[in-house]
Write a protein that holds these residues in place. Structure first.
Motif, short mmCIF file in Angstrom:
data_model
loop_
_atom_site.label_atom_id
_atom_site.label_comp_id
_atom_site.label_asym_id
_atom_site.label_seq_id
_atom_site.Cartn_x
_atom_site.Cartn_y
_atom_site.Cartn_z
N ALA A 47 32.24 29.02 36.87
CA ALA A 47 32.66 28.85 38.50
C ALA A 47 34.03 27.76 38.68
N ASN A 48 34.30 28.10 37.96
CA ASN A 48 36.12 26.89 38.33
C ASN A 48 37.31 28.36 38.13
N THR A 49 37.41 29.00 38.56
CA THR A 49 38.16 29.79 39.03
C THR A 49 39.28 29.71 39.39
N ARG A 50 39.45 28.43 39.40
CA ARG A 50 41.36 27.96 39.12
C ARG A 50 41.73 28.04 37.70
N LEU A 51 40.55 27.93 37.31
CA LEU A 51 41.66 27.82 35.41
C LEU A 51 42.51 28.89 34.21
N TRP A 52 41.29 30.30 35.15
CA TRP A 52 41.61 31.64 34.73
C TRP A 52 42.66 32.30 35.72
N HIS A 53 42.65 33.59 34.67
CA HIS A 53 44.48 34.42 35.38
C HIS A 53 44.06 35.01 36.51
N LYS A 54 44.45 34.24 36.94
CA LYS A 54 44.73 35.74 38.43
C LYS A 54 43.18 35.21 39.12
N GLY A 55 42.53 33.89 39.05
CA GLY A 55 40.93 33.06 39.20
C GLY A 55 40.17 34.00 38.67
N GLU A 56 40.92 34.91 38.36
CA GLU A 56 39.73 35.94 37.44
C GLU A 56 38.33 35.69 36.15
N PRO A 57 37.34 34.82 35.89
CA PRO A 57 37.06 35.14 34.94
C PRO A 57 36.24 35.66 33.86
N PRO A 58 36.47 35.80 32.57
CA PRO A 58 36.04 37.40 32.50
C PRO A 58 34.37 37.77 33.23
N PHE A 59 33.53 37.44 33.24
CA PHE A 59 32.49 37.78 33.77
C PHE A 59 32.12 36.30 34.85
N LYS A 60 31.10 36.77 36.72
CA LYS A 60 30.79 35.71 37.05
C LYS A 60 29.71 35.02 36.32
N ALA A 61 29.80 33.63 36.96
CA ALA A 61 29.42 32.24 35.80
C ALA A 61 27.25 32.50 35.87
#
Length: 280
Positions: A47-61
């Motif tokens: 849910a914390n998208t700022r952690l991920w590359h380009k703001g994109e986690p591997p799948f939705k929370a």
């Protein structure tokens, strides 16, 4: 001669509770709560998208709960298959019906990890996400389950270590020799579980390493592999295998070395890709 233990074994019943003939063991609860707590922690990370590359986690929370089901299944199946293949194949070839009998407690962490990695890759690809980021996710949360299962191993008085004269030696009720031994399960819980969780937490939330897909998974591979190899020096090998090549080498060491090498490779790959550069 080893001195008397200063830390008495806590005589905890391996069965947490029973409903009629149905008994629930702490070992099973370790896997169950490890998966559940890992899913909750994973949800917060996704849910914390700022952690991920380009703001994109591997799948939705919200997809973490579906993934948790596949996680549990893959760990059990992979862990059992790994134990059969790596630790007692001759016995199971002679007794194939026993391959499905998990009541003997035969589970391999390395096999469970391979099953979990495969499940993560397939699940993430079905969601059109980055499978390297999925490996980073499971690396971030799996230490929770490792900690709980190793505590359950201690409660079961299994997978204990070699005799020791250290003041925290423990006499395990299942030990036929009844001598103080290294509580190697607690060593693993502390190193592979708690310490590695804290190290990875720094990488994910201080260094924002999830923005470099594969980096956190590499850190996990190095950290777990080195921790497991270190503990194997004082942990008794499985009786049916013993020490390999007649020396000090154990199957746990052999299976952990590829983790270290693979982890180094992932770290090198993640840190040298320009498109994975950290964002401000």
């Amino acid at each position: 001669m080893p001195q008397e233990p200063r830390v008495p074994f806590p005589n905890i019943d391996p069965i947490a509770f029973a409903i009629g003939p149905f008994a629930v063991r702490w070992y099973a609860l370790g896997y169950l709560f490890g998966t559940g707590l890992g899913a909750c922690y994973g949800y917060l990370m996704l849910a914390n998208t700022r952690l991920w590359h380009k703001g994109e986690p591997p799948f939705k929370a919200a997809d973490i709960w579906d993934f948790a089901f596949w996680t549990m299944l893959s760990i059990v199946v992979g862990g059992r298959v790994g134990y059969v293949l790596f630790y007692n194949l001759p016995f199971y070839l002679e007794n194939p019906t026993q391959m499905l009998n998990t009541l003997d407690g035969g589970m391999s962490y390395h096999g469970g990890m391979l099953g979990l990695m495969l499940a993560a890759i397939l699940f993430t690809r079905s969601k059109h996400g980055n499978w390297l980021s999925a490996l980073d996710l499971i690396a971030s949360v799996s230490t929770i389950g490792i900690f709980l299962v190793r505590i359950a191993n201690f409660i079961n008085a299994e997978l204990y270590g070699a005799p020791t004269a250290l003041p925290w030696g423990v006499i395990f009720p299942t030990d036929p020799e009844q001598v103080p031994r290294h509580p190697s399960q607690l060593y693993e819980a502390a190193l592979e579980g708690l310490l590695l969780f804290l190290v990875i937490r720094v990488f994910t939330h201080v260094f924002y390493s999830l923005r470099r897909p594969g980096l956190v998974a590499g850190v996990f591979g190095i950290g777990y592999g080195l921790s497991r190899i270190a503990v194997e020096f004082v942990r008794l090998p499985d009786a049916q295998i013993g020490y390999l090549f007649g020396g000090w080498l154990t199957m746990g060491m052999v299976l952990s070395l590829p983790l270290v090498l693979g982890g180094i490779g992932l770290v090198a790959f993640a840190t040298t890709r320009k498109q994975n550069a950290l964002r401000a």
